[in-house]
Design a protein around this motif. Structure first.
Motif, PDB file in Angstrom:
ATOM      1  N   THR A 173      33.822 -32.060  -8.574  1.00  0.00           N
ATOM      2  CA  THR A 173      32.592 -31.312  -8.290  1.00  0.00           C
ATOM      3  C   THR A 173      32.284 -31.267  -6.800  1.00  0.00           C
ATOM      4  O   THR A 173      32.054 -32.304  -6.170  1.00  0.00           O
ATOM      5  N   GLU A 174      32.274 -30.050  -6.264  1.00  0.00           N
ATOM      6  CA  GLU A 174      31.953 -29.837  -4.855  1.00  0.00           C
ATOM      7  C   GLU A 174      30.827 -28.825  -4.665  1.00  0.00           C
ATOM      8  O   GLU A 174      30.268 -28.717  -3.578  1.00  0.00           O
ATOM      9  N   THR A 175      30.513 -28.063  -5.713  1.00  0.00           N
ATOM     10  CA  THR A 175      29.386 -27.128  -5.666  1.00  0.00           C
ATOM     11  C   THR A 175      28.393 -27.533  -6.748  1.00  0.00           C
ATOM     12  O   THR A 175      28.779 -28.046  -7.802  1.00  0.00           O
ATOM     13  N   PHE A 176      27.105 -27.251  -6.494  1.00  0.00           N
ATOM     14  CA  PHE A 176      26.071 -27.835  -7.342  1.00  0.00           C
ATOM     15  C   PHE A 176      25.033 -26.825  -7.834  1.00  0.00           C
ATOM     16  O   PHE A 176      23.901 -27.187  -8.132  1.00  0.00           O
ATOM     17  N   ASP A 177      25.428 -25.559  -7.944  1.00  0.00           N
ATOM     18  CA  ASP A 177      24.494 -24.549  -8.447  1.00  0.00           C
ATOM     19  C   ASP A 177      24.018 -24.876  -9.859  1.00  0.00           C
ATOM     20  O   ASP A 177      22.879 -24.572 -10.221  1.00  0.00           O
ATOM     21  N   HIS A 178      24.889 -25.469 -10.672  1.00  0.00           N
ATOM     22  CA  HIS A 178      24.524 -25.792 -12.050  1.00  0.00           C
ATOM     23  C   HIS A 178      23.424 -26.845 -12.122  1.00  0.00           C
ATOM     24  O   HIS A 178      22.735 -26.957 -13.140  1.00  0.00           O
ATOM     25  N   ILE A 179      23.248 -27.608 -11.035  1.00  0.00           N
ATOM     26  CA  ILE A 179      22.156 -28.578 -10.948  1.00  0.00           C
ATOM     27  C   ILE A 179      20.952 -27.966 -10.239  1.00  0.00           C
ATOM     28  O   ILE A 179      19.801 -28.168 -10.645  1.00  0.00           O
ATOM     29  N   ALA A 180      21.210 -27.203  -9.195  1.00  0.00           N
ATOM     30  CA  ALA A 180      20.130 -26.646  -8.377  1.00  0.00           C
ATOM     31  C   ALA A 180      19.215 -25.730  -9.179  1.00  0.00           C
ATOM     32  O   ALA A 180      17.989 -25.761  -9.011  1.00  0.00           O
ATOM     33  N   ARG A 181      19.797 -24.906 -10.058  1.00  0.00           N
ATOM     34  CA  ARG A 181      18.983 -23.927 -10.789  1.00  0.00           C
ATOM     35  C   ARG A 181      17.985 -24.581 -11.740  1.00  0.00           C
ATOM     36  O   ARG A 181      16.784 -24.301 -11.657  1.00  0.00           O
ATOM     37  N   PRO A 182      18.417 -25.459 -12.649  1.00  0.00           N
ATOM     38  CA  PRO A 182      17.417 -26.080 -13.533  1.00  0.00           C
ATOM     39  C   PRO A 182      16.436 -26.964 -12.773  1.00  0.00           C
ATOM     40  O   PRO A 182      15.249 -27.017 -13.119  1.00  0.00           O
ATOM     41  N   PHE A 183      16.902 -27.643 -11.728  1.00  0.00           N
ATOM     42  CA  PHE A 183      16.005 -28.506 -10.962  1.00  0.00           C
ATOM     43  C   PHE A 183      14.916 -27.685 -10.272  1.00  0.00           C
ATOM     44  O   PHE A 183      13.752 -28.087 -10.231  1.00  0.00           O
ATOM     45  N   ALA A 184      15.296 -26.523  -9.751  1.00  0.00           N
ATOM     46  CA  ALA A 184      14.317 -25.649  -9.103  1.00  0.00           C
ATOM     47  C   ALA A 184      13.279 -25.139 -10.091  1.00  0.00           C
ATOM     48  O   ALA A 184      12.144 -24.815  -9.706  1.00  0.00           O
ATOM     49  N   ASN A 185      13.641 -25.092 -11.377  1.00  0.00           N
ATOM     50  CA  ASN A 185      12.713 -24.638 -12.418  1.00  0.00           C
ATOM     51  C   ASN A 185      11.893 -25.776 -13.010  1.00  0.00           C
ATOM     52  O   ASN A 185      11.215 -25.590 -14.031  1.00  0.00           O
ATOM     53  N   GLY A 186      11.958 -26.953 -12.383  1.00  0.00           N
ATOM     54  CA  GLY A 186      11.143 -28.078 -12.832  1.00  0.00           C
ATOM     55  C   GLY A 186      11.796 -28.991 -13.839  1.00  0.00           C
ATOM     56  O   GLY A 186      11.129 -29.863 -14.410  1.00  0.00           O
ATOM     57  N   PHE A 187      13.103 -28.827 -14.073  1.00  0.00           N
ATOM     58  CA  PHE A 187      13.804 -29.681 -15.030  1.00  0.00           C
ATOM     59  C   PHE A 187      14.077 -31.040 -14.387  1.00  0.00           C
ATOM     60  O   PHE A 187      14.722 -31.119 -13.337  1.00  0.00           O
ATOM     61  N   PRO A 188      13.617 -32.157 -14.982  1.00  0.00           N
ATOM     62  CA  PRO A 188      13.802 -33.483 -14.372  1.00  0.00           C
ATOM     63  C   PRO A 188      15.271 -33.905 -14.336  1.00  0.00           C
ATOM     64  O   PRO A 188      15.955 -33.884 -15.355  1.00  0.00           O
ATOM     65  N   ILE A 189      15.749 -34.289 -13.153  1.00  0.00           N
ATOM     66  CA  ILE A 189      17.135 -34.726 -12.972  1.00  0.00           C
ATOM     67  C   ILE A 189      17.158 -35.941 -12.059  1.00  0.00           C
ATOM     68  O   ILE A 189      16.472 -35.967 -11.028  1.00  0.00           O
ATOM     69  N   VAL A 190      17.941 -36.943 -12.433  1.00  0.00           N
ATOM     70  CA  VAL A 190      18.181 -38.110 -11.584  1.00  0.00           C
ATOM     71  C   VAL A 190      19.691 -38.292 -11.464  1.00  0.00           C
ATOM     72  O   VAL A 190      20.413 -38.280 -12.468  1.00  0.00           O
ATOM     73  N   HIS A 191      20.164 -38.416 -10.234  1.00  0.00           N
ATOM     74  CA  HIS A 191      21.582 -38.693  -9.973  1.00  0.00           C
ATOM     75  C   HIS A 191      21.821 -40.205  -9.919  1.00  0.00           C
ATOM     76  O   HIS A 191      20.936 -40.956  -9.504  1.00  0.00           O
ATOM     77  N   PHE A 192      23.032 -40.625 -10.291  1.00  0.00           N
ATOM     78  CA  PHE A 192      23.413 -42.022 -10.083  1.00  0.00           C
ATOM     79  C   PHE A 192      24.889 -42.103  -9.704  1.00  0.00           C
ATOM     80  O   PHE A 192      25.689 -41.260 -10.082  1.00  0.00           O
ATOM     81  N   ASP A 193      25.220 -43.108  -8.909  1.00  0.00           N
ATOM     82  CA  ASP A 193      26.581 -43.404  -8.445  1.00  0.00           C
ATOM     83  C   ASP A 193      27.142 -42.264  -7.603  1.00  0.00           C
ATOM     84  O   ASP A 193      26.989 -42.253  -6.400  1.00  0.00           O
ATOM     85  N   ARG A 194      27.808 -41.275  -8.209  1.00  0.00           N
ATOM     86  CA  ARG A 194      28.309 -40.130  -7.451  1.00  0.00           C
ATOM     87  C   ARG A 194      27.214 -39.061  -7.429  1.00  0.00           C
ATOM     88  O   ARG A 194      26.936 -38.423  -8.450  1.00  0.00           O
TER      89      ARG A 194
END
Length: 379
Positions: A173-194
């Motif tokens: 994984t080097e691009t993160f659009d799949h994370i950016a879109r839901p997060f921008a819409n208020g979807f709660p996300i927490v990253h860990f380790d990588r």
């Protein structure tokens, strides 16, 4: 159609309450009360629904729904009978349908690279230990170190209306659009380790720099001077951080950085053998592997070549599990405490779910512990 068991008529039949948990009927033609013999439900190929239970009992679907949700406007006897039949028919609530109605599924998603790795299994245990008492279920997906699979996992979890997501990215994984879109819409996300630095999510990481620095400093204090590093992919953030810790320790002790002693791999077993081939002509006297699995692979390769550890080459790795203490010699490692990483990440996600207005994303660094064993200790 219900048929009277005495006269056989069907027109004058009506329900007349329950007797010992069974529906009673009354025939107005012959003035007779009766109950029907119970019949075992036919094997089902699909999931039982509220409508199935309603048909089985001859009541309305709304009555079944109210009884299963504990509504008090249903008589205790009716509620008990509906719940009994629901259990008999192996009814399971449709969480997605409930989520569409209430906007709450009490389910969180977890995406990890590989469930077979003890590190990630311990992280998941830590997550479960926190969210289960809070009434949440865990839906686990693994990317198998594939970016495409990771993207599909994110899409599936969001479509399943999980209330938040914990994610550790794949090596690819080097691009993160799949994370950016839901997060921008208020979807709660927490990253860990990588983690992903480009998106302002809450993050829980190991002290990659500090742990690598402590490990290399230990090797230097043992008297080793030509210390190689078996690193990960150059674009992987944790690899860059551990490489920086390695470089800082060398600099502190006034030793030059030798580029030929740095090998970037992909954590697969053959990586260790390829690194050893690169160092064949100018063998280092110690190797720090940023992944303990590669250190174990390297130890096996050294045994096969008759190279003694630590007398001819010392070994150390980042990460710890039972096997590192059982092999001979035991492997010197950094214990990153993955269970605590999972606990911390889960607490942050619940906080974000429950208090989105006041939640402030931050990066939380958990320090590991240097565990010295025979693979690096000079006798």
């Amino acid at each position: 159609m219900i048929e009277c068991t005495r006269c056989g008529r069907v027109e004058g039949i009506k329900r007349a309450g329950f007797v010992r948990g069974q529906q009673r009927y009354f025939c107005r033609d012959c003035r007779y009360y009766f109950v029907l013999e119970k019949q075992a439900p036919a094997p089902r190929r699909r999931q039982t629904t509220i409508i199935d239970i309603a048909r089985h009992l001859g009541v309305s679907p709304s009555t079944v729904s109210k009884a299963l949700s504990g509504r008090q406007d249903i008589s205790p006897r009716t509620r008990e009978e509906i719940r009994r039949v629901a259990a008999e028919l192996q009814y399971q609530p449709n969480l997605l349908a409930q989520g569409l109605t209430s906007s709450k599924t009490f389910t969180i998603g977890v995406i990890i690279p590989n469930i077979e790795r003890p590190f990630f299994a311990s992280v998941v245990s830590g997550i479960q230990q926190v969210v289960s008492p809070a009434g949440y279920r865990v839906m686990i997906c693994q990317s198998n170190e594939s970016h495409a699979t990771e993207v599909a996992n994110v899409q599936a979890l969001v479509a399943s209306r999980v209330e938040g997501m914990l994610i550790c990215h794949s090596i690819e994984t080097e691009t993160f659009d799949h994370i950016a879109r839901p997060f921008a819409n208020g979807f709660p996300i927490v990253h860990f380790d990588r983690v992903c630095e480009e998106i302002a999510t809450a993050k829980v990481i190991q002290d990659d720099f500090g742990g690598a620095f402590a490990m290399v400093e230990h090797l230097l204090q043992q008297g080793y001077r030509r210390i190689a590093i078996l690193a990960g992919p150059e674009k992987l953030l944790i690899s860059r951080r551990r490489l920086a810790g390695y470089q800082a320790a060398l600099e502190k002790y006034g030793l030059p950085l030798e580029e030929e002693l740095i090998y970037h791999g992909d954590f697969r077993p053959e990586t260790a053998r390829r690194a050893l081939e690169q160092w064949e002509n100018q063998r280092p006297d110690a190797v720090f592997c940023i992944h303990y699995g590669n250190a174990i692979d390297l130890l096996q390769a050294l045994h096969e070549r008759g190279i003694r550890v630590p007398e001819e080459m010392a070994l150390a790795g980042f990460g710890d599990e039972l096997l590192t203490a059982l092999i001979e010699p035991g492997l010197t490692t950094i214990q990153p405490y993955p269970f605590q990483i999972g606990q911390k990440a889960a607490r942050l996600l619940l906080e974000q779910i429950h208090h989105p207005e006041s939640f402030v994303p931050a990066t939380h660094v958990l320090k590991g512990e240097l565990i010295v064993r025979g693979s690096s200790r000079k006798k």
